[in-house]
Design a protein around this motif. Structure first.
Motif, short mmCIF file in Angstrom:
data_model
loop_
_atom_site.label_atom_id
_atom_site.label_comp_id
_atom_site.label_asym_id
_atom_site.label_seq_id
_atom_site.Cartn_x
_atom_site.Cartn_y
_atom_site.Cartn_z
N MET A 64 -23.07 -12.57 -2.54
CA MET A 64 -23.13 -12.45 -3.99
C MET A 64 -21.90 -11.65 -4.43
SD MET A 64 -27.24 -11.69 -4.47
CE MET A 64 -27.32 -11.58 -6.26
N THR A 65 -21.46 -11.85 -5.66
CA THR A 65 -20.36 -11.03 -6.16
C THR A 65 -20.94 -9.69 -6.61
OG1 THR A 65 -20.60 -11.72 -8.44
CG2 THR A 65 -19.20 -13.11 -7.04
N PRO A 66 -20.11 -8.66 -6.70
CA PRO A 66 -20.63 -7.37 -7.19
C PRO A 66 -21.31 -7.49 -8.56
CG PRO A 66 -18.49 -7.05 -6.17
CD PRO A 66 -18.72 -8.54 -6.22
N VAL A 67 -20.74 -8.32 -9.43
CA VAL A 67 -21.37 -8.49 -10.76
C VAL A 67 -22.74 -9.13 -10.60
CG1 VAL A 67 -21.28 -9.90 -12.87
CG2 VAL A 67 -19.30 -8.54 -12.21
N GLN A 68 -22.82 -10.18 -9.80
CA GLN A 68 -24.12 -10.84 -9.60
C GLN A 68 -25.15 -9.87 -9.03
OE1 GLN A 68 -22.99 -14.07 -6.98
NE2 GLN A 68 -22.71 -15.50 -8.69
N ALA A 69 -24.71 -9.09 -8.03
CA ALA A 69 -25.64 -8.16 -7.40
C ALA A 69 -26.12 -7.11 -8.40
CB ALA A 69 -24.97 -7.50 -6.19
N LEU A 70 -25.19 -6.64 -9.22
CA LEU A 70 -25.58 -5.63 -10.20
C LEU A 70 -26.55 -6.20 -11.24
CD1 LEU A 70 -25.11 -2.67 -11.08
CD2 LEU A 70 -23.50 -3.57 -12.73
N MET A 71 -26.27 -7.40 -11.72
CA MET A 71 -27.18 -8.03 -12.69
C MET A 71 -28.57 -8.22 -12.07
SD MET A 71 -25.38 -8.53 -15.39
CE MET A 71 -24.54 -7.08 -14.87
N ALA A 72 -28.56 -8.62 -10.80
CA ALA A 72 -29.83 -8.87 -10.11
C ALA A 72 -30.62 -7.57 -9.93
CB ALA A 72 -29.56 -9.52 -8.75
N ALA A 73 -29.90 -6.44 -9.82
CA ALA A 73 -30.56 -5.15 -9.59
C ALA A 73 -30.92 -4.43 -10.89
CB ALA A 73 -29.64 -4.26 -8.75
N THR A 74 -30.47 -4.99 -12.01
CA THR A 74 -30.75 -4.32 -13.30
C THR A 74 -31.55 -5.25 -14.21
OG1 THR A 74 -28.53 -4.97 -14.06
CG2 THR A 74 -28.79 -2.72 -13.19
N GLY A 80 -13.83 9.06 -16.52
CA GLY A 80 -13.32 7.86 -15.84
C GLY A 80 -14.34 7.16 -14.97
N GLY A 81 -15.59 7.63 -15.03
CA GLY A 81 -16.66 6.91 -14.33
C GLY A 81 -17.09 5.68 -15.12
N PHE A 82 -17.80 4.79 -14.46
CA PHE A 82 -18.39 3.63 -15.13
C PHE A 82 -19.79 4.02 -15.63
CE2 PHE A 82 -16.14 -0.43 -13.54
CZ PHE A 82 -14.92 0.22 -13.46
N VAL A 83 -20.24 3.39 -16.69
CA VAL A 83 -21.61 3.61 -17.18
C VAL A 83 -22.33 2.28 -17.22
CG1 VAL A 83 -22.99 4.27 -19.21
CG2 VAL A 83 -21.10 5.73 -18.46
N MET A 84 -23.56 2.30 -16.71
CA MET A 84 -24.36 1.06 -16.66
C MET A 84 -25.83 1.40 -16.70
SD MET A 84 -23.52 0.29 -12.66
CE MET A 84 -21.82 0.79 -12.84
N SER A 85 -26.64 0.37 -16.80
CA SER A 85 -28.09 0.57 -16.77
C SER A 85 -28.49 1.14 -15.41
CB SER A 85 -28.78 -0.78 -16.97
OG SER A 85 -30.11 -0.73 -16.51
N ALA A 86 -29.50 2.01 -15.42
CA ALA A 86 -30.09 2.45 -14.15
C ALA A 86 -30.73 1.23 -13.47
CB ALA A 86 -31.14 3.52 -14.41
N PHE A 87 -30.89 1.30 -12.16
CA PHE A 87 -31.45 0.17 -11.41
C PHE A 87 -32.95 0.02 -11.66
CE2 PHE A 87 -27.97 1.77 -8.48
CZ PHE A 87 -27.03 0.88 -8.97
N CYS A 88 -33.41 -1.23 -11.64
CA CYS A 88 -34.84 -1.53 -11.77
C CYS A 88 -35.28 -2.14 -10.44
CB CYS A 88 -35.08 -2.52 -12.91
SG CYS A 88 -34.57 -1.86 -14.50
N ASP A 89 -35.91 -1.34 -9.62
CA ASP A 89 -36.31 -1.77 -8.27
C ASP A 89 -37.72 -2.34 -8.36
OD1 ASP A 89 -36.85 -2.12 -5.62
OD2 ASP A 89 -36.34 -0.08 -4.99
N SER A 90 -37.82 -3.65 -8.34
CA SER A 90 -39.08 -4.32 -8.70
C SER A 90 -40.00 -4.59 -7.50
CB SER A 90 -38.77 -5.64 -9.40
OG SER A 90 -38.02 -6.48 -8.54
N HIS A 91 -39.70 -4.02 -6.34
CA HIS A 91 -40.58 -4.26 -5.19
C HIS A 91 -40.47 -3.10 -4.21
CE1 HIS A 91 -42.08 -7.32 -1.93
NE2 HIS A 91 -42.23 -6.08 -1.46
N ALA A 117 -35.55 -5.83 -14.10
CA ALA A 117 -36.38 -5.50 -15.26
C ALA A 117 -37.21 -6.72 -15.68
CB ALA A 117 -35.49 -5.03 -16.41
N ALA A 118 -36.60 -7.91 -15.62
CA ALA A 118 -37.33 -9.13 -15.97
C ALA A 118 -38.51 -9.34 -15.02
CB ALA A 118 -36.40 -10.33 -15.94
#
Ligand code: NIG
Ligand code: FE
Length: 432
Positions: A366-376, A87-98, A380-381
């Motif tokens: 930011m919305t949670p979705v926006q923040a997650l996209m920004a962190a993944t 029942g957990g969520f699965v997503m990309s690991a975070f890409c910390d670019s700085h 990565a980009a």
């Protein structure tokens, strides 16, 4: 702590992750969506009640639990290693670019001075700050720095970071800058986290060049950059372009020279003042302009119209108790916004990307979705690897997180002191 040498080539099993409450940011027809700009930041396809299959180090397929048997029929049961996401969520690991996580010692003494009313710039002008770190680099062995850095890497891994950028910048002599970059290279052998390295000789002026700053810039240009390139120690070059630090003209010279040696520019821009760094970032095609606490309307529009990613570092604004960058204006203007931790001993002593996501939501709206996209995907980009990392798609690297059970994605930001990361898989192997 992970001290083993990674990357063993043993043949691997096929891992099936079952009972995923929601699989986040999936790309069905993976069309090399390399970044999510402006309103695209809200686009996050989710598959509820899902499974994911990983072979070797890659994602091979995913879908709804009701279709899992069909998909698994092409494998022998003995090949499969099953993992229940419960029942957990699965997503990309975070890409910390700085980040600046390779540093000699923490600086809580300066934290006390700031609490007592001194500014970051005053502390720096008195030989504290970055110069303080650079000085103590001479009193510490490579082994000690490696050990402390691996501890930090292990900590950020446990909060979901799968890729991290690390800058030099606490050396400030040719030998010590090279030394730090060699340490960063060495770290790659001892951690499953993907590391990208950045040369930041232009982080501060050593005291002896206080009255002859161009002399130090010449050392960067004619000694440091050639040596960094010769040993292939960095992919990127960064400049702390700021009032009291490196000028726009000096940044330009450093970028021009570094580019000749194949380094890709990125910049610390407008953390403390309107330094003109955003214009230089755009003019010199920086892959990313980072910080951006201070931005005019015009600068927001020109960043949005450029290819330069706007990387926001909310941990720094939080810890320095300054105002946060205007994320919403950037997103509304169509910019590509990434989130990173800026983990460093002076202005952001944390690399916890879950906390950065919470700050992005609470302090930058930011919305949670926006923040997650920004962190993944956008992180990565900002490291030029979003074709391989940052989302869930066939053939992308199996760098993934399983969270504790949650009812919706917003729980990531809501539950901001809980480590909601249950498991982490990097390159197809469970590492947490
Ligand atoms: O990103 N701004 C420059 N560099 C770091 C601070 C480094 C330090 O204080 O040690 C930053 O905030
Ligand atoms: Fe920084």
């Amino acid at each position: 702590m992970h001290t083993a040498v990674w990357h063993n080539k043993n043949s691997m099993k096929i891992t099936v992750i079952e009972n995923i409450a929601s699989l986040i940011n999936v790309e069905r027809n993976f069309s090399r969506r390399l970044r999510q700009s402006g309103s695209e930041l809200d686009k996050c396809s989710q598959v509820d009640d899902a499974y994911l299959i990983v072979k070797d180090d890659k994602i091979v397929s995913f879908g709804k639990m009701r279709d899992i048997d069909n998909d698994l029929s092409r494998y022998k049961e003995s090949e499969l290693e099953r993992e229940d996401a419960g029942g957990g969520f699965v997503m990309s690991a975070f890409c910390d670019s700085h980040t600046h996580i390779v540093f000699p010692h923490t600086r809580e003494k300066e934290f006390g001075e700031r609490l007592a009313g001194m500014s970051y710039e005053q502390i720096a002008a008195n030989g504290g700050g970055i110069l303080n770190s650079a000085k103590s680099l001479n009193d510490i062995s490579d082994e000690q720095i490696i050990k402390a850095s691996l501890k930090r890497l292990n900590d950020v891994l446990r909060t979901g970071t799968g890729t991290i950028e690390i800058k030099s910048g606490y050396g400030l002599t040719s030998d010590n800058e090279i030394r730090l970059l060699r340490i960063i290279k060495e770290l790659k052998r001892h951690t499953p986290v993907t590391i990208k390295s950045t040369f930041l000789g232009a982080h501060a002026f050593p005291a002896e060049y206080k009255n002859n700053r161009d002399y130090y810039v010449n050392i960067i240009l004619h000694d440091m950059i050639p040596r960094v390139a010769e040993e292939k120690l960095a992919e990127y070059v960064d400049v702390f372009c700021e009032r009291g630090f490196f000028s726009v003209g000096q940044a330009e010279k450093i970028f021009d020279e570094a580019v000749k040696y194949g380094l890709i520019p990125r910049i610390h821009a407008n953390q403390l003042s309107h330094s003109g760094a955003i214009d230089i970032a755009i003019k010199k095609h920086c892959i990313s302009a980072d910080h951006l606490e201070e931005m005019t309307e015009k600068e927001i529009l020109s960043l949005a119209a450029s290819d330069t990613i706007a990387t926001l570092l909310p941990g720094c604004a939080f810890f320095m108790d300054t105002h946060f960058p205007n994320a919403k204006a950037l997103i509304n203007a169509g910019a590509t916004v990434a989130l990173a931790s800026d983990y460093n001993p002076g202005t952001s002593p944390s690399g916890n990307m879950l906390f950065m996501i919470a700050l992005a939501c609470i302090k930058m709206k930011m919305t949670p979705v926006q923040a997650l996209m920004a962190a993944t995907i956008n992180g990565a980009a900002a490291l030029g690897i979003s074709d391989r990392k940052g989302s869930i798609a066939e053939n992308k690297c199996a760098d993934i997180i399983i969270t504790n059970p949650m009812s919706e994605l917003g729980y990531l930001a809501y539950s901001y002191t809980e480590n909601v990361i249950n498991r982490v898989m990097l390159a197809g192997k469970w590492v947490v």
